[in-house]
Design a protein around this motif. Structure first.
Motif, PDB file in Angstrom:
ATOM      1  N   LEU A   3       3.788  -7.245  15.793  1.00 52.20           N
ATOM      2  CA  LEU A   3       3.517  -6.917  14.392  1.00 52.20           C
ATOM      3  C   LEU A   3       3.171  -5.443  14.214  1.00 52.20           C
ATOM      4  CD1 LEU A   3       3.212  -7.807  11.477  1.00 52.20           C
ATOM      5  CD2 LEU A   3       0.874  -8.476  12.005  1.00 52.20           C
ATOM      6  N   LYS A   7       5.260  -2.779  11.962  1.00 50.11           N
ATOM      7  CA  LYS A   7       4.637  -1.999  10.890  1.00 50.11           C
ATOM      8  C   LYS A   7       4.946  -0.517  11.060  1.00 50.11           C
ATOM      9  CE  LYS A   7       0.544  -4.875  10.187  1.00 50.11           C
ATOM     10  NZ  LYS A   7      -0.922  -4.856  10.284  1.00 50.11           N
ATOM     11  N   ASP A  20       0.546  -2.927   4.600  1.00 53.75           N
ATOM     12  CA  ASP A  20       0.401  -3.953   5.638  1.00 53.75           C
ATOM     13  C   ASP A  20       0.669  -5.338   5.056  1.00 53.75           C
ATOM     14  OD1 ASP A  20      -0.188  -2.011   7.459  1.00 53.75           O
ATOM     15  OD2 ASP A  20      -2.322  -2.501   7.628  1.00 53.75           O
ATOM     16  N   THR A  24       3.511  -7.955   6.322  1.00 52.77           N
ATOM     17  CA  THR A  24       3.131  -9.305   6.750  1.00 52.77           C
ATOM     18  C   THR A  24       3.934 -10.360   6.000  1.00 52.77           C
ATOM     19  OG1 THR A  24       0.903  -8.554   7.299  1.00 52.77           O
ATOM     20  CG2 THR A  24       1.196 -10.916   6.962  1.00 52.77           C
TER      21      THR A  24
END
Length: 51
Positions: A3, A7, A20, A24
């Protein structure tokens, strides 16, 4: 892909900067698509073996 790396990649390589939360949500949507594709392929394989 982890992750945090996802990002970083999205933030660095994109003209639009994603939050963020947006990243997500995108990852969650991609996981849903991946689950659907896997389920379809498993079913297709099962159907082909039992014809």
């Amino acid at each position: 892909m982890e992750l945090e790396k996802a990002k970083t990649d999205l933030k660095e390589e994109s003209k639009k900067k994603y939050t963020d939360q947006e990243i997500t949500e995108l990852m969650q949507q991609l996981n849903v698509f991946a689950d659907i594709i896997v389920a379809y392929l498993v079913k297709e394989n099962y159907d082909n073996e039992h014809e």
